[in-house]
Design an enzyme around this catalytic site. Structure first.
Site, PDB file in Angstrom:
ATOM      1  N   SER A 102      -4.173 -10.790 -12.997  1.00  0.00           N
ATOM      2  CA  SER A 102      -4.687  -9.784 -13.936  1.00  0.00           C
ATOM      3  C   SER A 102      -3.540  -9.076 -14.672  1.00  0.00           C
ATOM      4  O   SER A 102      -3.577  -8.922 -15.888  1.00  0.00           O
ATOM      5  CB  SER A 102      -5.581  -8.772 -13.207  1.00  0.00           C
ATOM      6  OG  SER A 102      -4.892  -8.119 -12.167  1.00  0.00           O
ATOM      7  N   GLY A 131      -7.143 -14.444  -8.667  1.00  0.00           N
ATOM      8  CA  GLY A 131      -7.706 -13.778  -7.508  1.00  0.00           C
ATOM      9  C   GLY A 131      -7.003 -14.100  -6.206  1.00  0.00           C
ATOM     10  O   GLY A 131      -7.555 -13.919  -5.130  1.00  0.00           O
ATOM     11  N   ASP A 137       2.123  -4.058  -9.851  1.00  0.00           N
ATOM     12  CA  ASP A 137       1.966  -5.392 -10.443  1.00  0.00           C
ATOM     13  C   ASP A 137       2.544  -5.455 -11.857  1.00  0.00           C
ATOM     14  O   ASP A 137       3.283  -6.373 -12.210  1.00  0.00           O
ATOM     15  CB  ASP A 137       0.483  -5.766 -10.514  1.00  0.00           C
ATOM     16  CG  ASP A 137      -0.200  -5.645  -9.177  1.00  0.00           C
ATOM     17  OD1 ASP A 137       0.500  -5.486  -8.162  1.00  0.00           O
ATOM     18  OD2 ASP A 137      -1.444  -5.700  -9.151  1.00  0.00           O
ATOM     19  N   GLY A 180      -4.212 -12.643  -5.166  1.00  0.00           N
ATOM     20  CA  GLY A 180      -3.316 -11.551  -4.786  1.00  0.00           C
ATOM     21  C   GLY A 180      -1.952 -11.669  -5.432  1.00  0.00           C
ATOM     22  O   GLY A 180      -1.005 -10.992  -5.037  1.00  0.00           O
ATOM     23  N   HIS A 196       0.844  -1.210   0.000  1.00  0.00           N
ATOM     24  CA  HIS A 196       0.000   0.000   0.000  1.00  0.00           C
ATOM     25  C   HIS A 196       0.871   1.249   0.000  1.00  0.00           C
ATOM     26  O   HIS A 196       0.510   2.267   0.590  1.00  0.00           O
ATOM     27  CB  HIS A 196      -0.975  -0.003   1.182  1.00  0.00           C
ATOM     28  CG  HIS A 196      -2.118  -0.961   0.981  1.00  0.00           C
ATOM     29  ND1 HIS A 196      -3.176  -0.687   0.151  1.00  0.00           N
ATOM     30  CD2 HIS A 196      -2.331  -2.208   1.471  1.00  0.00           C
ATOM     31  CE1 HIS A 196      -4.023  -1.715   0.162  1.00  0.00           C
ATOM     32  NE2 HIS A 196      -3.523  -2.660   0.945  1.00  0.00           N
ATOM     33  N   THR A 197       2.018   1.156  -0.622  1.00  0.00           N
ATOM     34  CA  THR A 197       2.887   2.325  -0.767  1.00  0.00           C
ATOM     35  C   THR A 197       2.839   2.867  -2.189  1.00  0.00           C
ATOM     36  O   THR A 197       3.196   4.017  -2.407  1.00  0.00           O
ATOM     37  CB  THR A 197       4.351   1.959  -0.457  1.00  0.00           C
ATOM     38  OG1 THR A 197       4.713   0.839  -1.270  1.00  0.00           O
ATOM     39  CG2 THR A 197       4.534   1.602   1.014  1.00  0.00           C
ATOM     40  N   ASP A 198       2.404   2.055  -3.159  1.00  0.00           N
ATOM     41  CA  ASP A 198       2.549   2.485  -4.572  1.00  0.00           C
ATOM     42  C   ASP A 198       1.763   3.768  -4.848  1.00  0.00           C
ATOM     43  O   ASP A 198       2.313   4.720  -5.387  1.00  0.00           O
ATOM     44  CB  ASP A 198       2.265   1.351  -5.577  1.00  0.00           C
ATOM     45  CG  ASP A 198       0.896   0.692  -5.463  1.00  0.00           C
ATOM     46  OD1 ASP A 198       0.152   1.014  -4.511  1.00  0.00           O
ATOM     47  OD2 ASP A 198       0.589  -0.144  -6.332  1.00  0.00           O
ATOM     48  N   TYR A 257     -10.390  -0.799  -0.669  1.00  0.00           N
ATOM     49  CA  TYR A 257      -9.184  -0.279  -1.306  1.00  0.00           C
ATOM     50  C   TYR A 257      -9.335   1.221  -1.589  1.00  0.00           C
ATOM     51  O   TYR A 257      -8.462   2.022  -1.269  1.00  0.00           O
ATOM     52  CB  TYR A 257      -8.926  -1.064  -2.602  1.00  0.00           C
ATOM     53  CG  TYR A 257      -7.665  -0.700  -3.330  1.00  0.00           C
ATOM     54  CD1 TYR A 257      -6.461  -1.325  -3.048  1.00  0.00           C
ATOM     55  CD2 TYR A 257      -7.682   0.272  -4.334  1.00  0.00           C
ATOM     56  CE1 TYR A 257      -5.307  -0.996  -3.729  1.00  0.00           C
ATOM     57  CE2 TYR A 257      -6.547   0.606  -5.026  1.00  0.00           C
ATOM     58  CZ  TYR A 257      -5.351  -0.031  -4.727  1.00  0.00           C
ATOM     59  OH  TYR A 257      -4.216   0.301  -5.407  1.00  0.00           O
TER      60      TYR A 257
HETATM   61  P1  ADP Z   1      -5.419 -11.077  -9.014  1.00  0.00           P
HETATM   62  O1  ADP Z   1      -4.818 -10.160 -10.013  1.00  0.00           O
HETATM   63  O2  ADP Z   1      -4.978 -10.806  -7.622  1.00  0.00           O
HETATM   64  O3  ADP Z   1      -5.259 -12.515  -9.374  1.00  0.00           O
HETATM   65  P2  ADP Z   1      -7.786  -9.752  -9.894  1.00  0.00           P
HETATM   66  O4  ADP Z   1      -9.175  -9.710  -9.356  1.00  0.00           O
HETATM   67  O5  ADP Z   1      -7.046  -8.492 -10.068  1.00  0.00           O
HETATM   68  O6  ADP Z   1      -6.986 -10.790  -8.983  1.00  0.00           O
HETATM   69  O7  ADP Z   1      -7.795 -10.450 -11.315  1.00  0.00           O
HETATM   70  C1  ADP Z   1      -8.483 -11.645 -11.520  1.00  0.00           C
HETATM   71  C2  ADP Z   1      -9.242 -11.556 -12.830  1.00  0.00           C
HETATM   72  O8  ADP Z   1      -8.303 -11.701 -13.920  1.00  0.00           O
HETATM   73  C3  ADP Z   1     -10.245 -12.655 -13.020  1.00  0.00           C
HETATM   74  O9  ADP Z   1     -11.493 -12.305 -12.486  1.00  0.00           O
HETATM   75  C4  ADP Z   1     -10.292 -12.786 -14.537  1.00  0.00           C
HETATM   76  O10 ADP Z   1     -11.144 -11.794 -15.085  1.00  0.00           O
HETATM   77  C5  ADP Z   1      -8.888 -12.464 -14.961  1.00  0.00           C
HETATM   78  N1  ADP Z   1      -8.059 -13.676 -15.154  1.00  0.00           N
HETATM   79  C6  ADP Z   1      -6.878 -13.933 -14.572  1.00  0.00           C
HETATM   80  N2  ADP Z   1      -6.367 -15.126 -14.994  1.00  0.00           N
HETATM   81  C7  ADP Z   1      -7.263 -15.628 -15.863  1.00  0.00           C
HETATM   82  C8  ADP Z   1      -7.344 -16.833 -16.625  1.00  0.00           C
HETATM   83  N3  ADP Z   1      -6.393 -17.765 -16.573  1.00  0.00           N
HETATM   84  N4  ADP Z   1      -8.423 -17.019 -17.437  1.00  0.00           N
HETATM   85  C9  ADP Z   1      -9.384 -16.099 -17.493  1.00  0.00           C
HETATM   86  N5  ADP Z   1      -9.378 -14.966 -16.793  1.00  0.00           N
HETATM   87  C10 ADP Z   1      -8.341 -14.712 -15.976  1.00  0.00           C
HETATM   88 MG    MG Z   2      -5.039  -8.034  -9.992  1.00  0.00          MG
END
Ligand code: ADP
Ligand code: MG
Length: 423
Positions: free
Chosen positions: A146, A140, A200, A142, A47-49, A252
């Site tokens: 994404s 999801g 990230d 962490g 939480h510094t970015d 957040y």
């Molecule tokens: P994190 O980045 O911490 O894993 P986020 O909520 O930021 O969690 O991102 C997760 C989202 O990224 C998922 O809901 C989906 O939309 C997408 N995603 C990530 N990996 C995949 C995958 N292998 N196939 C489809 N969607 C994905």
């Molecule tokens: Mg993410």
């Protein structure tokens, strides 16, 4: 007692083959290539970015793999194993940010959105593409699945559209990659609607194998800090709590807003402008304000400023050239422990699953342990002796069973290479 479950990373060869096979099956053609981008885990600096401070992530060996073929038109077609029945089809001429008529559904926004963002950054009229995604970054958890999606699309588009920004994984163009980072952040913020900072994407695109990335989030400058754990007889255990983590339920945004209010009261642009020596005075000023959020502002500010200081101290320790053993290892562990304590008490973004993971790991011999990422679920990390990883994992899994939590998953976090081309 079941053995703890470790989520394996696909090897580069396995990743390339899996993405290529899916591409052939769905699009009945050969891809131009396979590109990949890693998930990340942050060692310290949480939480510094968005406060202009320091973070210290590593790239994971767990990656998103994208087999991609350039098209002659502006159509984008995407498939992943989760969506094999249905191919997402869209057009670069009509896609747009979340909340507009061109909004792109779900995960496709993280990939097509990068092309959308690059076009707004001056790379006009990009070609469409077909792409098949195979990712082994836990979703999801962490660990930034994404950003792995966005960054794999960024290096792939960079190459097939001849943007000349990324260089190669062996000889990366860091300035070009910083520009790709900005586009991936914009994708996440505007296309996917997630208000995250740039840590990230910087980790996924700008890390080095065997190193952590000291990222100065004020100006985006980076330093590669030696972190070759295997050579030191150490390992970094990632504990995916599997607890529900949702950064879009307002927590957040509330933390960010509190930091902005505190900075405004203190008359600085960003909380990173408060030097650690000036923290006591700054906290006095915040507690003297008459708003009913004075206590909240004190705690949030104390976390941010002390966390930046801890990050600076850990970086200095890792750079001093001595082996990571004895008192130096103990001090690194204390900094990680103190980070968790600050996130628990002052930033209030841990949860029972994170706290139990950290306590159980320490009790089982971890040198230090803390939550990592945004918090409220997601993952924790523990710095352990290389041969102790499984014992610590078992201790955490046992503690979860006693608490009645869902079983956690584990990853072996070897500091890995940044995004690039595989095949
Ligand atoms: P994190 O980045 O911490 O894993 P986020 O909520 O930021 O969690 O991102 C997760 C989202 O990224 C998922 O809901 C989906 O939309 C997408 N995603 C990530 N990996 C995949 C995958 N292998 N196939 C489809 N969607 C994905
Ligand atoms: Mg993410």
């Amino acid at each position: 007692n079941d053995a703890p479950v470790f989520a394996p990373a696909l090897s580069p060869k396995e990743g390339a083959e899996a993405a290529t096979a899916l591409f052939r099956e769905v699009f009945e053609a050969e891809p131009d290539g396979v590109w990949y981008a890693p998930g990340r885990v942050n060692i310290i600096g949480e939480h510094t970015d968005y406060n202009g401070g320091l973070a210290l992530p590593i790239a994971l060996p767990h990656r998103a793999h994208l087999a991609l073929r350039r098209r002659k038109d502006r159509v984008v077609r995407l498939v992943s194993p989760q969506t094999r029945e249905k191919v997402d089809v869209m057009d670069l001429d009509t896609i747009g940010p979340k909340g507009t008529p061109g909004e792109v559904a779900h995960w496709a926004s993280y990939i097509a959105g990068v092309a959308w963002s690059l076009e707004r950054d001056g790379f006009e009229n990009l070609p469409g593409f077909d792409a098949a995604l195979v990712s082994c970054v836990p979703l999801g958890g962490g660990l930034s699945s994404s950003a792995a999606l966005e960054c794999s699309a960024a290096v792939a588009i960079d190459e097939v559209a001849h943007l000349g920004l990324a260089g190669t994984a062996q000889e990366p163009d860091d300035a070009g990659r910083a520009r790709l980072v900005a586009n991936c952040v914009r994708t996440e913020n505007e296309m996917a609607g997630a208000p995250t900072g740039g840590m990230d994407q910087s980790a996924s695109l700008r890390c080095r194998e065997g190193h952590a990335l000291e990222l100065d989030c004020r100006d985006g400058s980076v330093t590669h800090v030696p972190f070759d754990l295997a050579a030191e007889g150490l390992a970094l255990l990632v504990i995916d709590t599997k607890a529900k983590h949702s950064l879009d339920d307002g927590q957040y945004g509330a933390r960010r807003a509190a930091c902005e209010r505190a900075a405004e009261i203190l008359g600085v642009e960003l909380l990173a402008d408060i030097a650690i020596e000036d923290l006591p005075g700054a906290l006095d000023r915040l507690s003297a304000t008459d708003g009913d959020d004075a206590d909240e502002l004190v705690k949030r500010t104390r976390h941010v400023v002390t966390e930046i200081d801890r990050t600076r101290r850990l970086v200095a320790l890792l750079q001093d050239g001595r082996p990571l053993r004895g008192e130096k290892l103990a001090e690194a562990g204390r900094l990680m422990d103190a980070s968790h304590e600050s996130l628990r008490m002052d930033y209030e973004c841990t949860c029972p699953e994170l706290d139990v993971a950290v306590e159980a790991a320490r009790a089982a011999g971890a040198h230090g342990a803390r939550m990592t990422g945004g918090g409220f679920g997601g993952s924790a990390i523990a710095l352990v002796d290389a041969d102790a990883g499984h014992d610590v994992a078992r201790a955490v899994a046992d503690a979860y069973r006693r608490e009645g939590f869902n079983p956690p998953a584990f990853l072996d976090a070897v500091p890995a290479a940044p995004a690039g081309r595989l095949a």
